[in-house]
Scaffold this motif. Sequence first.
Motif, PDB file in Angstrom:
ATOM      1  N   TYR A  24     -41.785  85.438  23.185  1.00  0.00           N
ATOM      2  CA  TYR A  24     -41.476  84.974  21.825  1.00  0.00           C
ATOM      3  C   TYR A  24     -40.040  85.360  21.458  1.00  0.00           C
ATOM      4  O   TYR A  24     -39.278  84.563  20.910  1.00  0.00           O
ATOM      5  CB  TYR A  24     -42.479  85.543  20.819  1.00  0.00           C
ATOM      6  N   GLU A  25     -39.659  86.575  21.813  1.00  0.00           N
ATOM      7  CA  GLU A  25     -38.303  87.041  21.508  1.00  0.00           C
ATOM      8  C   GLU A  25     -37.251  86.206  22.223  1.00  0.00           C
ATOM      9  O   GLU A  25     -36.170  85.958  21.701  1.00  0.00           O
ATOM     10  CB  GLU A  25     -38.150  88.527  21.885  1.00  0.00           C
ATOM     11  N   SER A  26     -37.594  85.752  23.448  1.00  0.00           N
ATOM     12  CA  SER A  26     -36.626  84.960  24.229  1.00  0.00           C
ATOM     13  C   SER A  26     -36.369  83.582  23.609  1.00  0.00           C
ATOM     14  O   SER A  26     -35.392  82.920  23.931  1.00  0.00           O
ATOM     15  CB  SER A  26     -37.114  84.796  25.674  1.00  0.00           C
ATOM     16  N   ARG A  70     -37.655  89.130  32.322  1.00  0.00           N
ATOM     17  CA  ARG A  70     -36.678  88.066  32.032  1.00  0.00           C
ATOM     18  C   ARG A  70     -36.960  86.849  32.902  1.00  0.00           C
ATOM     19  O   ARG A  70     -36.938  85.705  32.430  1.00  0.00           O
ATOM     20  CB  ARG A  70     -35.243  88.566  32.275  1.00  0.00           C
ATOM     21  N   GLY A  71     -37.256  87.104  34.174  1.00  0.00           N
ATOM     22  CA  GLY A  71     -37.550  86.001  35.107  1.00  0.00           C
ATOM     23  C   GLY A  71     -38.777  85.213  34.658  1.00  0.00           C
ATOM     24  O   GLY A  71     -38.771  83.975  34.662  1.00  0.00           O
ATOM     25  N   LEU A 123     -29.265  80.848  29.407  1.00  0.00           N
ATOM     26  CA  LEU A 123     -28.568  81.952  28.722  1.00  0.00           C
ATOM     27  C   LEU A 123     -29.185  83.305  29.024  1.00  0.00           C
ATOM     28  O   LEU A 123     -28.482  84.310  29.150  1.00  0.00           O
ATOM     29  CB  LEU A 123     -28.576  81.718  27.204  1.00  0.00           C
ATOM     30  N   LEU A 124     -30.506  83.326  29.137  1.00  0.00           N
ATOM     31  CA  LEU A 124     -31.200  84.583  29.425  1.00  0.00           C
ATOM     32  C   LEU A 124     -30.702  85.179  30.747  1.00  0.00           C
ATOM     33  O   LEU A 124     -30.549  86.389  30.880  1.00  0.00           O
ATOM     34  CB  LEU A 124     -32.718  84.329  29.480  1.00  0.00           C
ATOM     35  N   SER A 125     -30.433  84.307  31.714  1.00  0.00           N
ATOM     36  CA  SER A 125     -29.943  84.810  33.010  1.00  0.00           C
ATOM     37  C   SER A 125     -28.462  85.174  32.950  1.00  0.00           C
ATOM     38  O   SER A 125     -28.048  86.216  33.455  1.00  0.00           O
ATOM     39  CB  SER A 125     -30.199  83.784  34.115  1.00  0.00           C
ATOM     40  N   THR A 126     -27.641  84.331  32.309  1.00  0.00           N
ATOM     41  CA  THR A 126     -26.193  84.623  32.281  1.00  0.00           C
ATOM     42  C   THR A 126     -25.886  85.845  31.405  1.00  0.00           C
ATOM     43  O   THR A 126     -25.041  86.659  31.757  1.00  0.00           O
ATOM     44  CB  THR A 126     -25.380  83.406  31.787  1.00  0.00           C
ATOM     45  N   ASP A 127     -26.600  85.981  30.265  1.00  0.00           N
ATOM     46  CA  ASP A 127     -26.361  87.132  29.384  1.00  0.00           C
ATOM     47  C   ASP A 127     -26.633  88.451  30.091  1.00  0.00           C
ATOM     48  O   ASP A 127     -26.048  89.480  29.754  1.00  0.00           O
ATOM     49  CB  ASP A 127     -27.256  87.053  28.128  1.00  0.00           C
ATOM     50  N   ASN A 128     -27.570  88.410  31.061  1.00  0.00           N
ATOM     51  CA  ASN A 128     -27.942  89.643  31.777  1.00  0.00           C
ATOM     52  C   ASN A 128     -27.386  89.695  33.197  1.00  0.00           C
ATOM     53  O   ASN A 128     -27.761  90.549  33.995  1.00  0.00           O
ATOM     54  CB  ASN A 128     -29.472  89.777  31.799  1.00  0.00           C
ATOM     55  N   LYS A 129     -26.502  88.737  33.500  1.00  0.00           N
ATOM     56  CA  LYS A 129     -25.868  88.647  34.832  1.00  0.00           C
ATOM     57  C   LYS A 129     -26.889  88.580  35.975  1.00  0.00           C
ATOM     58  O   LYS A 129     -26.676  89.110  37.059  1.00  0.00           O
ATOM     59  CB  LYS A 129     -24.891  89.812  35.045  1.00  0.00           C
ATOM     60  N   LEU A 134     -30.532  82.736  38.080  1.00  0.00           N
ATOM     61  CA  LEU A 134     -29.911  81.510  37.561  1.00  0.00           C
ATOM     62  C   LEU A 134     -29.876  80.421  38.638  1.00  0.00           C
ATOM     63  O   LEU A 134     -30.166  79.250  38.367  1.00  0.00           O
ATOM     64  CB  LEU A 134     -28.488  81.805  37.065  1.00  0.00           C
ATOM     65  N   ALA A 135     -29.550  80.832  39.874  1.00  0.00           N
ATOM     66  CA  ALA A 135     -29.506  79.866  40.996  1.00  0.00           C
ATOM     67  C   ALA A 135     -30.884  79.238  41.195  1.00  0.00           C
ATOM     68  O   ALA A 135     -31.003  78.029  41.409  1.00  0.00           O
ATOM     69  CB  ALA A 135     -29.045  80.566  42.273  1.00  0.00           C
TER      70      ALA A 135
END
Length: 325
Positions: A24-26, A70-71, A123-129, A134-135
């Motif tokens: 929900y937060e995501s 995150r994943g 964004l969730l992946s890029t914000d956390n590097k 992301l790939a």
Amino acid sequence: MANTVELIKAPISDEMKLFEQKFYESMKSNVALLDKVTRFIVTTKGKQMRPMFVFLCAKLVGNVNEKTFRGASMIELIHTATLVHDDVVDESFKRRNFFSINALWKNKIAVLVGDYLLSKSVLLSTDNKDFDLLAVISRTIREMSEGELLQLEKARKLDITEDVYYEIIRQKTATLIAACCEVGVLSNNVDEATAKKMQEFGTYTGMAFQIKDDLFDYQTSNIIGKPVGIDIKEQKMTLPLIYTLKNASPENYKKYFATIKRYNNDSKKVRELVEFVKSSGGMDYAIQTMKDYQQKALNILAEFPDNEAKESLKLMLDYVISRKL
């Protein structure tokens, strides 16, 4: 069947509870309308099979950590976005016995919400590097779109061969389950070979899952509420039908191809074709193919050390091919 799902969840029950809040937060937004829609999405969630795959695969090789959460959120964001977009494309007003977003808020808002969810997954992946994740999700979004378009292109001509059918279901369905499994192990920073292996495990599982879905069309007692023969009425060429037509006499081929092409709304002709598929071994062939994919997935699992997560993944494979909905 509900008990089976609880058994599968047993090693990850705490993580699944925590995931709901994190998911929900995501999706949170400062736009009130978006927040209203995303709250609705959370309250109308399904079985959440995909996050279960992410957490179980993480525990197969290590543990569940923040990157795993995150994943799982990224995957669920993509999955939800595709469902929202699918309902618009299919002009469907119900989803899991609730009204769909396009039914409640109209198409324009539904399309934009789907776009928003896809952007949040990136964004969730890029914000956390998390560039490895992301790939995976970028490739998944591309393949799912290609699968949908390939099916639409082929549906016009109804010239789907068995090989094309496998490619469509691999891209449309299996690629997302493959991503779940790959993301789960990548959250534990495994080597490339292990990630590839789990991607294959997910692909085989997803192929079996979709073939099972296609078999429901020929079962009078299917509990999913799907009317028998609906795929034929919608001119969807699935494995039992493809096999049956490929092995039919020229006379039967002509007759039943005409049913799909021109008489797909004639209930009597559709019922007749459903019976022909059953009596011609179309269902048996699809069941055997589904079990072959299940076995390929089990062979990959056998390479990993025994633990609770591995047992749950085996149960999940059984559930995929024996579920009633």
